[in-house]
Design a protein around this motif. Structure first.
Motif, mmCIF file in Angstrom:
data_model
loop_
_atom_site.group_PDB
_atom_site.id
_atom_site.type_symbol
_atom_site.label_atom_id
_atom_site.label_comp_id
_atom_site.label_asym_id
_atom_site.label_seq_id
_atom_site.Cartn_x
_atom_site.Cartn_y
_atom_site.Cartn_z
ATOM 1 N N LYS A 229 67.072 53.511 69.020
ATOM 2 C CA LYS A 229 67.843 52.471 69.777
ATOM 3 C C LYS A 229 69.206 52.996 70.111
ATOM 4 N N THR A 230 69.698 52.149 71.198
ATOM 5 C CA THR A 230 70.875 52.554 71.827
ATOM 6 C C THR A 230 71.889 51.992 70.906
ATOM 7 N N ALA A 231 73.271 52.325 71.103
ATOM 8 C CA ALA A 231 74.623 52.018 70.358
ATOM 9 C C ALA A 231 74.571 50.403 70.385
ATOM 10 N N THR A 232 74.551 49.944 71.754
ATOM 11 C CA THR A 232 74.363 48.415 71.812
ATOM 12 C C THR A 232 73.418 47.647 71.100
ATOM 13 N N GLU A 233 72.327 48.097 70.800
ATOM 14 C CA GLU A 233 71.297 47.466 70.101
ATOM 15 C C GLU A 233 71.336 47.582 68.685
ATOM 16 N N ARG A 234 72.048 48.957 68.292
ATOM 17 C CA ARG A 234 72.373 48.774 66.732
ATOM 18 C C ARG A 234 73.370 47.956 66.396
ATOM 19 N N TYR A 235 74.348 47.637 67.541
ATOM 20 C CA TYR A 235 75.112 46.876 67.049
ATOM 21 C C TYR A 235 74.933 45.381 66.921
ATOM 22 N N GLN A 236 74.006 45.003 68.023
ATOM 23 C CA GLN A 236 73.422 43.714 68.043
ATOM 24 C C GLN A 236 72.568 43.349 66.791
ATOM 25 N N GLU A 237 71.996 44.417 66.263
ATOM 26 C CA GLU A 237 71.104 44.477 64.753
ATOM 27 C C GLU A 237 71.923 44.166 63.847
ATOM 28 N N LEU A 238 72.890 44.727 63.904
ATOM 29 C CA LEU A 238 74.216 44.609 62.840
ATOM 30 C C LEU A 238 74.574 43.122 62.844
ATOM 31 N N LEU A 239 74.764 42.481 63.874
ATOM 32 C CA LEU A 239 75.249 41.197 63.914
ATOM 33 C C LEU A 239 74.310 40.212 63.451
ATOM 34 N N ASP A 240 72.738 40.494 63.880
ATOM 35 C CA ASP A 240 71.843 39.805 63.143
ATOM 36 C C ASP A 240 71.653 39.806 61.884
ATOM 37 N N ILE A 241 71.422 40.998 61.451
ATOM 38 C CA ILE A 241 70.956 41.215 59.993
ATOM 39 C C ILE A 241 71.894 41.382 58.853
ATOM 40 N N ARG A 242 73.030 41.913 59.488
ATOM 41 C CA ARG A 242 74.194 42.110 58.311
ATOM 42 C C ARG A 242 75.555 41.569 58.639
ATOM 43 N N PRO A 243 75.413 40.072 59.144
ATOM 44 C CA PRO A 243 76.635 39.342 59.413
ATOM 45 C C PRO A 243 78.080 39.465 58.526
ATOM 46 N N GLU A 244 77.743 39.752 57.293
ATOM 47 C CA GLU A 244 78.771 39.718 56.473
ATOM 48 C C GLU A 244 79.343 41.093 56.640
ATOM 49 N N LEU A 245 78.781 42.013 56.949
ATOM 50 C CA LEU A 245 79.522 43.435 57.361
ATOM 51 C C LEU A 245 80.359 43.405 58.468
ATOM 52 N N VAL A 246 80.047 42.849 59.624
ATOM 53 C CA VAL A 246 80.760 42.709 60.682
ATOM 54 C C VAL A 246 82.012 41.765 60.550
ATOM 55 N N GLN A 247 81.969 40.618 59.679
ATOM 56 C CA GLN A 247 82.715 39.732 59.512
ATOM 57 C C GLN A 247 83.981 40.409 58.564
ATOM 58 N N GLN A 248 83.438 41.387 57.641
ATOM 59 C CA GLN A 248 84.555 41.767 56.512
ATOM 60 C C GLN A 248 84.815 43.136 56.966
ATOM 61 N N ILE A 249 84.387 43.770 57.625
ATOM 62 C CA ILE A 249 84.767 45.372 57.943
ATOM 63 C C ILE A 249 85.422 45.554 59.059
ATOM 64 N N PRO A 250 86.725 46.302 59.158
ATOM 65 C CA PRO A 250 87.364 46.351 60.285
ATOM 66 C C PRO A 250 86.464 47.238 61.458
ATOM 67 N N VAL A 251 86.760 46.937 62.705
ATOM 68 C CA VAL A 251 85.985 47.462 63.861
ATOM 69 C C VAL A 251 85.939 48.874 63.812
ATOM 70 N N HIS A 252 87.357 49.603 63.516
ATOM 71 C CA HIS A 252 87.085 51.105 63.494
ATOM 72 C C HIS A 252 86.348 51.671 62.750
#
Lengths: 189, 189
Positions: A145-168
């Motif tokens: 997968k490309t980085a974009t696809e991997r980020y999209q998957e994180l949004l779909d599968i582990r939204p709590e991670l994207v919400q609670q972890i700083p972007v950097h």
């Protein structure tokens, strides 16, 4: 939601276990202050931890640059598990990202339980199976997968991670530069 | 070297097991012709295999391009293990690269054994632990190492793989183009 190793075992491993039953190994409780290093580079991992509250990060360094292998949220086990299993010095560092409460099983107690306890072996097997699946999915992502696809998957599968972890830190988890993640986030939104 | 699941268990899991003891699950033997697909995309994995002789490859497709996740050599277990565990359709394909002999444990028999057998749970736990370590090392490699370093490591740690697997397949395993691997091989030699 499980609030202890015993509750976790009841919910996921063997619902025959009762709150008054003994576990096949002793455990201890500990409060960990934010930014504490639980396992340092070069130390052999002595513990398997069960996270009761807080967030924990596992990372590596290369040429002074950090790479993040995993984040852990409450009601899950964590450890420098390769070091725990192999008894080799840890090549990762475990840090409490927030104040945490943990329940601890010592390596020696776990090995003792593994000799005779069906329940301990079921627990070790089933937790390791879940982490095997997670690692394999990550391997497939890096290969396919490309980085974009991997980020999209994180949004779909582990939204709590994207919400609670700083972007950097998310960038370090995806293995890309923060600027690349900023660009990806703009593309997606 | 182990030459059967029973011998493997004796050597690595429980040396108390005797050649006359029953295993906690039935197994069957099978000969597989070169290029046979043992597990196809979209099928739920029904078996855990123990490789007695031959070489096996696990791979995925993306846009018609193959990526190789793993090669297996004799005296090791293999399976589309994520599918075996999750009961979801396999997203990988398993192919015999040579004629192979395998010993097979059926999913249902393994689950039955897991309910009551300490030995079956020890076996499942310890084999999964080893595959967890292997997957984690691969994750660290993708996050931390250049393609040259990953090829060098393969030479150091798994020379049998480099000797027995064609170069174009090694490139697919490293996730790089064959031309890149040719360049790396020239640099190193």
């Amino acid at each position: 939601m499980p609030s202890s190793i015993k509750q976790f075992i009841h919910d996921y491993i063997d619902n025959g276990i009762d709150i008054n039953d003994d576990l096949p190994f002793p455990t201890s409780l500990k409060s960990i202050a934010k930014h504490t290093i639980l396992t340092d580079y070069g130390h052999v991992e002595q513990n398997a931890y069960f996270l009761l509250s807080g967030i924990v990060k596992i990372s590596m360094q290369r040429d002074g640059e950090e790479r993040i292998l995993e984040f852990f949220f409450p009601n899950s086990f964590f450890s420098s598990y390769t070091s725990f299993l192999s008894r080799l010095p840890s090549d990762v560092e475990i840090e409490a990202l927030t104040d945490c409460e943990v329940e601890i099983i010592h390596y020696n107690d776990m090995q003792q339980a593994y000799k005779t306890s069906l329940l301990a072996n079921r627990l070790g097997r089933m937790v390791t199976e879940q982490y095997y699946i997670r690692k394999t999915n990550r391997e497939k992502d890096f290969l396919m997968k490309t980085a974009t696809e991997r980020y999209q998957e994180l949004l779909d599968i582990r939204p709590e991670l994207v919400q609670q972890i700083p972007v950097h830190m998310i960038a370090k988890y995806l293995g890309i530069k923060p600027e690349s993640l900023s660009r990806i986030r703009k593309e997606i939104s």
